[in-house]
Design an enzyme around this catalytic site. Structure first.
Site, PDB file in Angstrom:
ATOM      1  N   GLU A 122      41.509  40.619  37.213  1.00 53.95           N
ATOM      2  CA  GLU A 122      41.747  40.441  38.644  1.00 53.95           C
ATOM      3  C   GLU A 122      43.215  40.730  39.007  1.00 53.95           C
ATOM      4  O   GLU A 122      43.491  41.370  40.008  1.00 53.95           O
ATOM      5  CB  GLU A 122      41.391  38.990  39.009  1.00 53.95           C
ATOM      6  CG  GLU A 122      41.570  38.625  40.462  1.00 53.95           C
ATOM      7  CD  GLU A 122      40.386  39.061  41.309  1.00 53.95           C
ATOM      8  OE1 GLU A 122      39.249  38.814  40.870  1.00 53.95           O
ATOM      9  OE2 GLU A 122      40.608  39.643  42.380  1.00 53.95           O
ATOM     10  N   ASP A 123      44.119  40.257  38.184  1.00 57.60           N
ATOM     11  CA  ASP A 123      45.531  40.222  38.582  1.00 57.60           C
ATOM     12  C   ASP A 123      46.454  41.155  37.807  1.00 57.60           C
ATOM     13  O   ASP A 123      47.650  41.180  38.065  1.00 57.60           O
ATOM     14  CB  ASP A 123      46.087  38.791  38.414  1.00 57.60           C
ATOM     15  CG  ASP A 123      45.377  37.799  39.314  1.00 57.60           C
ATOM     16  OD1 ASP A 123      44.792  38.243  40.322  1.00 57.60           O
ATOM     17  OD2 ASP A 123      45.400  36.599  39.011  1.00 57.60           O
TER      18      ASP A 123
END
Ligand code: MN
Length: 498
Positions: free
Chosen positions: A85-86
């Site tokens: 996600e990051d």
């Protein structure tokens, strides 16, 4: 005496390894080191709102799970849970390095990803995504709960509006799901950490009341438990542990509301627990308590013979204890205790002997995931669906002994549709425990239901809609019901020759 989660302030991978070494095979630790190395590099330079390095968050998430003795693949996935996600590292890379099992969990978390609570409209959509994730792999929810618990414990770093949203979402969505999965420990943490941010005034008031009652009662509880232990020994009951535990703050608040804030009507502010060796000892311990103190009428609950819908089993009794004060006791075996605290997660948990509990199917989550497509398009049924989920469940049986999990007050027609849509569509009657019943009869846990089928029945009856309780039955009936036009067409068309 009460539960405290403490995440060390300078948490490192060593804390996790030390935790794992207490229960996991040493040969499995390598994958944890590798997961940490990847996560540490991928998140390098990222900071949390508190100013700490981002890696502290996956570390804390994994650490929480090691305190529960959760198994190694879940710990590795927890360390990696925010990577796709990051960061620039992709899920494919994780799959290549860690295999499909761990990558599958990380993918599940990423899918849940950035769900935001925006009131009622989004609520159902969020639930839907969680059902799907859960039905695919319930371990994803275990990681998600730990992730959320750490985020809640660092909530004061965020701005007020965001704090409120996350707290409310935890109470309204996450905690009920944890409860339905039987994960009492997670449910309690989610609610109690979110409570002060969601309802600050009520939190202060509740805490003051509980602490006052508890402080006054602490010496008293020690006397009760001292006396009880002597009597248990004298009676030859093998007990493993006795302890008092403060009622969880948020559920105490719920109870205060229910009882109009009249604290003298609440008897289980402190629950006294007795953990014993086996089921026979549970009943023996109950006998000892009732010999010592007179039980209050209607307050003996045998959740061993009749477990709660989420699987909870224990014996409960409230007695007029020392000095005539009402006290609640909960008696259970070690295994029941694990299941009460960890529910469905208990399967991925090492107990003291290194054993695992059998996996439990979560049929209702699968059913909800199956009908997910309809959900967003069939707004009228959203309410039934919500009720399906939060209503208590009963467990009924087919004559062959298969378990059918239904909401409370479900009827034989609901049962028939839960077994198979064909059985539902050809429903002609039902026997419950060998007695013919009509189709409005509410079923009870433990009922054995035999559906009588009429092969010649053309379609369900519109009348059935008045009594069915499940979304599944309702939507099947509506689908199959002949519209007047269909009947008309069939009437005028020549019958097919067999
Ligand atoms: Mn996270």
């Amino acid at each position: 005496m009460s539960r405290t989660i403490s995440i060390p302030s300078k948490l490192s991978i060593n804390d996790i390894i030390v935790g794992l070494k207490k229960y996991a095979p040493l040969s499995e630790l390598d994958i944890v080191w590798r997961a940490y190395d990847l996560a540490e590099k991928a998140h390098h330079g990222q900071l949390r709102k508190s100013g700490e390095p981002y890696i502290t968050h996956p570390l804390a998430t994994a650490y929480l799970l090691t305190t529960m003795r959760i198994d190694v693949p879940i710990i590795a996935a927890a360390l990696l849970h925010d990577v796709p996600e990051d960061t620039a590292v992709t899920i494919e890379e994780i799959e290549r390095d860690f295999g499909t099992d761990i990558a599958g969990m990380v993918r599940g978390i990423t899918k849940l990803g950035k769900l935001k609570y925006r009131g009622a409209q989004r609520y159902i959509e969020n639930l839907r995504k969680m059902f799907v994730a859960m039905a695919e792999d319930v371990r994803v929810m275990i990681i998600k709960f730990a992730d959320r618990i750490h985020n809640l414990s660092t909530l004061s770093d965020l701005e007020e509006k965001k704090r409120y949203r996350i707290a409310l979402e935890s109470i309204e969505i996450y905690a009920p799901i944890a409860h339905r999965l039987g994960m009492g420990e997670f449910k309690a943490l989610l609610e109690d950490l979110a409570f002060p941010f969601a309802y600050p005034k009520e939190y202060d008031r509740t805490k003051k009341i509980r602490d006052r009652i508890f402080d006054e009662g602490e010496a008293y509880i020690d006397r009760v438990l001292g006396l009880l232990r002597e009597e248990l020994k004298a009676a030859g009951v093998k007990f493993i542990d006795t302890h008092g535990r403060k009622k969880q703050l948020y559920s105490f608040y719920q109870k205060l509301i229910k009882k109009n804030w009249e604290t003298e009507k609440i008897y289980d502010i402190v629950a006294l627990r007795i953990i014993v060796a086996d089921i026979a000892d549970c009943y023996a311990a109950l006998g000892v308590i009732h010999k010592l103190w007179r039980p209050a009428k209607g307050r003996i609950k045998d959740y061993i013979a009749q477990p709660k819908p989420n699987g909870y089993s224990s014996l409960h009794t409230t007695v007029f204890g020392l000095d005539g004060k009402m006290i609640e006791f909960q008696i259970r075996t070690q295994q029941m205790h694990y299941e009460a605290e960890f529910g469905i997660a208990a399967h991925w948990l090492y107990d003291e002997k290194g054993a695992r509990l059998p996996a439990k199917d979560i049929i209702w989550a699968k059913q909800l995931a199956d009908i997910q497509e309809e959900i967003l398009h069939n707004l009228a049924d959203l309410e039934t669906l919500k009720i399906d989920f939060f209503r208590n469940r009963i467990f009924t049986f087919t004559p062959k002994g298969d378990v059918i999990d239904l909401p409370e007050d479900a009827t034989p027609v609901d049962f028939a549709y839960a077994v198979h849509s064909d059985i539902g569509n050809h429903y002609a009657g039902a026997k419950v425990n060998d007695i013919m019943v009509n189709l409005n009869t509410p079923l009870r846990s433990g009922d054995i239901v035999e559906v009588i089928v009429d092969k010649n029945r053309k379609s369900p009856s519109a009348d059935w809609l008045k009594s069915v309780k499940t979304h599944q039955a309702r939507s099947q009936i509506k689908n199959k019901m002949q519209s007047p036009i269909n009947s008309f067409v069939k009437m005028i068309l020549p019958k097919k020759k067999d």
